[in-house]
Design an enzyme around this catalytic site. Structure first.
Site, PDB file in Angstrom:
ATOM      1  N   SER A 178       0.761  -1.063   0.010  1.00 50.77           N
ATOM      2  CA  SER A 178       0.133  -0.021  -0.051  1.00 50.77           C
ATOM      3  C   SER A 178       0.845   1.310   0.107  1.00 50.77           C
ATOM      4  O   SER A 178       0.680   2.102  -0.606  1.00 50.77           O
ATOM      5  CB  SER A 178      -0.871  -0.046   1.215  1.00 50.77           C
ATOM      6  OG  SER A 178      -1.701  -1.045   1.337  1.00 50.77           O
ATOM      7  N   GLY A 187      -5.923  -3.754  -7.938  1.00 48.84           N
ATOM      8  CA  GLY A 187      -7.019  -2.790  -7.493  1.00 48.84           C
ATOM      9  C   GLY A 187      -6.723  -1.250  -6.895  1.00 48.84           C
ATOM     10  O   GLY A 187      -7.196  -0.430  -7.265  1.00 48.84           O
ATOM     11  N   GLN A 221      -9.307   2.081  -0.499  1.00 53.48           N
ATOM     12  CA  GLN A 221      -9.097   2.350  -1.941  1.00 53.48           C
ATOM     13  C   GLN A 221     -10.141   3.538  -2.255  1.00 53.48           C
ATOM     14  O   GLN A 221      -9.887   4.422  -3.347  1.00 53.48           O
ATOM     15  CB  GLN A 221      -9.242   1.140  -2.670  1.00 53.48           C
ATOM     16  CG  GLN A 221      -8.083   0.241  -2.533  1.00 53.48           C
ATOM     17  CD  GLN A 221      -8.174  -1.083  -3.375  1.00 53.48           C
ATOM     18  OE1 GLN A 221      -8.918  -1.341  -4.127  1.00 53.48           O
ATOM     19  NE2 GLN A 221      -7.275  -1.991  -3.186  1.00 53.48           N
ATOM     20  N   ASP A 236      -6.704  -8.296   4.604  1.00 54.62           N
ATOM     21  CA  ASP A 236      -5.872  -8.999   3.495  1.00 54.62           C
ATOM     22  C   ASP A 236      -5.147 -10.377   4.146  1.00 54.62           C
ATOM     23  O   ASP A 236      -4.492 -11.199   3.603  1.00 54.62           O
ATOM     24  CB  ASP A 236      -4.636  -8.178   3.072  1.00 54.62           C
ATOM     25  CG  ASP A 236      -5.386  -7.273   2.111  1.00 54.62           C
ATOM     26  OD1 ASP A 236      -6.427  -7.366   1.537  1.00 54.62           O
ATOM     27  OD2 ASP A 236      -4.514  -6.042   1.661  1.00 54.62           O
ATOM     28  N   LYS A 250     -11.960  -9.598  -3.849  1.00 59.09           N
ATOM     29  CA  LYS A 250     -10.730  -9.239  -3.838  1.00 59.09           C
ATOM     30  C   LYS A 250     -10.172  -9.841  -5.006  1.00 59.09           C
ATOM     31  O   LYS A 250     -10.760 -10.335  -5.917  1.00 59.09           O
ATOM     32  CB  LYS A 250      -9.937  -9.932  -2.546  1.00 59.09           C
ATOM     33  CG  LYS A 250     -10.293  -9.221  -1.012  1.00 59.09           C
ATOM     34  CD  LYS A 250      -9.971  -7.680  -1.350  1.00 59.09           C
ATOM     35  CE  LYS A 250     -10.383  -6.870  -0.014  1.00 59.09           C
ATOM     36  NZ  LYS A 250     -10.120  -5.463   0.015  1.00 59.09           N
ATOM     37  N   ARG A 269     -12.265 -14.823  -2.018  1.00 60.26           N
ATOM     38  CA  ARG A 269     -11.359 -15.442  -1.037  1.00 60.26           C
ATOM     39  C   ARG A 269     -12.157 -16.275   0.004  1.00 60.26           C
ATOM     40  O   ARG A 269     -11.496 -17.357   0.396  1.00 60.26           O
ATOM     41  CB  ARG A 269     -10.564 -14.337  -0.235  1.00 60.26           C
ATOM     42  CG  ARG A 269      -9.619 -13.967  -1.068  1.00 60.26           C
ATOM     43  CD  ARG A 269      -8.439 -13.240  -0.439  1.00 60.26           C
ATOM     44  NE  ARG A 269      -7.305 -12.553  -1.214  1.00 60.26           N
ATOM     45  CZ  ARG A 269      -6.582 -11.508  -1.186  1.00 60.26           C
ATOM     46  NH1 ARG A 269      -6.912 -10.755  -0.143  1.00 60.26           N
ATOM     47  NH2 ARG A 269      -5.574 -11.240  -2.056  1.00 60.26           N
ATOM     48  N   ARG A 305      -2.262 -13.966  -2.155  1.00 63.88           N
ATOM     49  CA  ARG A 305      -2.116 -14.203  -0.895  1.00 63.88           C
ATOM     50  C   ARG A 305      -2.615 -15.909  -0.739  1.00 63.88           C
ATOM     51  O   ARG A 305      -2.550 -16.408   0.526  1.00 63.88           O
ATOM     52  CB  ARG A 305      -3.149 -13.394  -0.005  1.00 63.88           C
ATOM     53  CG  ARG A 305      -2.804 -11.988  -0.141  1.00 63.88           C
ATOM     54  CD  ARG A 305      -3.068 -11.162   0.889  1.00 63.88           C
ATOM     55  NE  ARG A 305      -2.921  -9.686   0.351  1.00 63.88           N
ATOM     56  CZ  ARG A 305      -1.933  -9.155   0.540  1.00 63.88           C
ATOM     57  NH1 ARG A 305      -0.692  -9.689   1.138  1.00 63.88           N
ATOM     58  NH2 ARG A 305      -1.639  -7.830   0.150  1.00 63.88           N
TER      59      ARG A 305
END
Ligand code: S3P
Length: 441
Positions: free
Chosen positions: A33, A103, A179, A327, A354, A358, A400
């Site tokens: 980030s 994203g 975001q 996350d 995501k 997920r 991830r």
């Protein structure tokens, strides 16, 4: 020593079971980030920005390529030093801007592009990103007067943007998304007047910290979960040191916690309180984590983490903590698979949009390995304690997921084969090398 992990070809990972412990030091790659934001603000600023510790993953590379196409001069990417010579005003790119899998690149860039008067832009991403919702940023930008076209009435990329001078709004975001918040703040930076964004609970605040450091006129009210930015503002180039990404450190925190006899030292990890939900949950589960040498580095809290193995207990993860560990849910699901009792994760519907869905990816792939897991509309129920089977699983092209499945595979009976493991390069290019380096058998 036989290698625990082989790559067949590099996109397929095979984890051989063994009597492993994890010991040593892992240098955690730069925060994703913060890396995006340093490149973007550097590109918008007047003068030079010097970035140390940039993440060299695919996602920041997408950001760098987009902003280079918009006229910023960015030196060769390196985790040592990257120099960004700001463009002042961004030029029109001669081609479609491609955010790849990222994203953050696409949504933050949209706020910047929509507020460039007289310029036209087209943006897209990979197949995963083209399926992710853009309405969450397109709608508030349209409320500011932005002109954006795209598939499905502007809900999906590719998108086309006719930049213009926007008008300030007060946006009450229905979701706690950094975001969304950052997109509106970056649009507000170029908009005359005060743009306000209020979110239901606090999401990561890296944009606020870095915009202030670069000279933006920005006021934060944490009680109200509200940020105000007054534009138009001109940023000035800064020196940024990017800390290690706590989302990447999380794989090692869980790996060491669930592997008997392990101890890992993770120096220089970002511990911004809007990101430390994973530490709180693991501690509540009984993990032994020491936070040492706390300090502030270019406006961001940083510490060294030390983790030892311990027996874990199930927990409940719900409510306001979700944005602070959003996350880390895939790797926390692995921790839950090794904990006594049933862990419940709720209020996590955001995980469905995501890099993959997920919730479904975790439920199906850990389920294949023999974990007792139930998929809920907005979460998961995971009962720990049963032994895992090494089988063939798939990352769903999600970085991830790939790394979480690798950590789970270390404790499985039989060989775990992970299809599309190379997705990890999005946020963690040398994950497999670091794993080999600390595995002892
Ligand atoms: C990010 C915000 C989060 C997070 C993503 C990075 C950011 O997304 O999941 O990996 O850098 O702003 P949302 O804002 O959609 O929650």
């Amino acid at each position: 020593m036989t290698m625990a992990l082989t790559l067949h070809p590099p996109d397929t990972w095979q984890i051989r079971p063994g009597d492993y412990t994890l010991r040593g030091t892992v240098m955690i790659p730069g925060d994703k980030s913060i890396s995006h934001r340093a490149l973007m603000l550097g590109a918008l600023a007047e003068g030079e920005t010097e970035i140390r510790g940039l993440l060299l993953g695919d996602d920041p590379r997408s950001t760098a390529a987009c902003f280079q196409a918009l006229g910023a001069n960015i030196s060769e990417l390196s985790s040592d030093v990257v120099m960004v010579q700001g463009a002042g005003t961004l030029q029109e790119a001669t081609d479609i801007l491609d955010a790849g899998n990222s994203g953050t690149t696409l949504r933050l860039m949209l706020g910047i592009l929509a507020s460039q008067p007289g310029k036209f832009y087209a943006v897209t991403g990979d197949s995963s990103l083209r399926g992710r919702p853009m309405k969450r940023v397109v709608q508030p930008l349209q409320a500011m007067g932005a002109t954006i076209w795209g598939r499905s009435q502007g809900k999906l990329a590719p998108l086309a943007i006719q930049g213009q001078t926007l008008k300030p709004i007060h946006y009450q975001s229905p979701i706690a998304s950094a975001q969304v918040k950052s997109c509106i703040l970056l649009a507000g930076l170029h908009t005359p007047g005060t743009t306000t964004i209020t979110e239901p609970t606090l999401s990561r605040d890296h944009s606020e910290r870095m915009l202030q450091a670069f000279g933006a006129n920005l006021v934060v009210d944490t009680e109200l979960c509200q940020v105000k930015i007054t534009g138009p503002g001109q940023l000035r180039g800064q020196q940024v040191t990017v800390p290690g990404d706590i989302s990447s450190a999380a794989f090692w925190l869980v790996a060491a916690a669930i592997t008997p006899g392990s101890e890992l030292f993770l120096p220089n990890v970002g511990v911004n309180p809007t990101r430390t939900g994973v530490l709180e949950v693991l501690e509540a589960m009984g993990a032994k984590i020491a936070i040492e040498n706390f300090r502030i580095v270019t406006g961001e809290p940083v510490a060294d983490l030390r983790v030892c193995s311990s027996s874990l207990q199930a927990t409940v993860i719900e409510g306001n903590i979700l944005p602070r560990l959003i996350d880390e849910v895939p790797i926390l699901a692995v921790a839950a698979a090794f904990a006594q009792g049933t862990t419940v994760i709720r209020d996590a519907a955001e995980l469905r949009v995501k890099e993959s869905d997920r919730l479904q990816a975790i439920a199906t792939q850990l389920g294949r390995m023999g974990v007792k897991v139930t998929e809920l509309a907005d979460g998961l129920e995971i009962t720990g304690g049963s032994s895992l089977q090494g089988v063939e699983v798939d990352s769903w092209g999600d970085h991830r997921m790939a790394m979480s499945l690798a950590i789970a595979g270390l404790q499985a009976q039989g060989i775990t084969t992970i299809q599309r493991g190379a997705a990890a390069t999005v946020s963690y290019p040398n994950f497999t090398e670091s794993l080999e380096a600390v595995l002892q058998s």
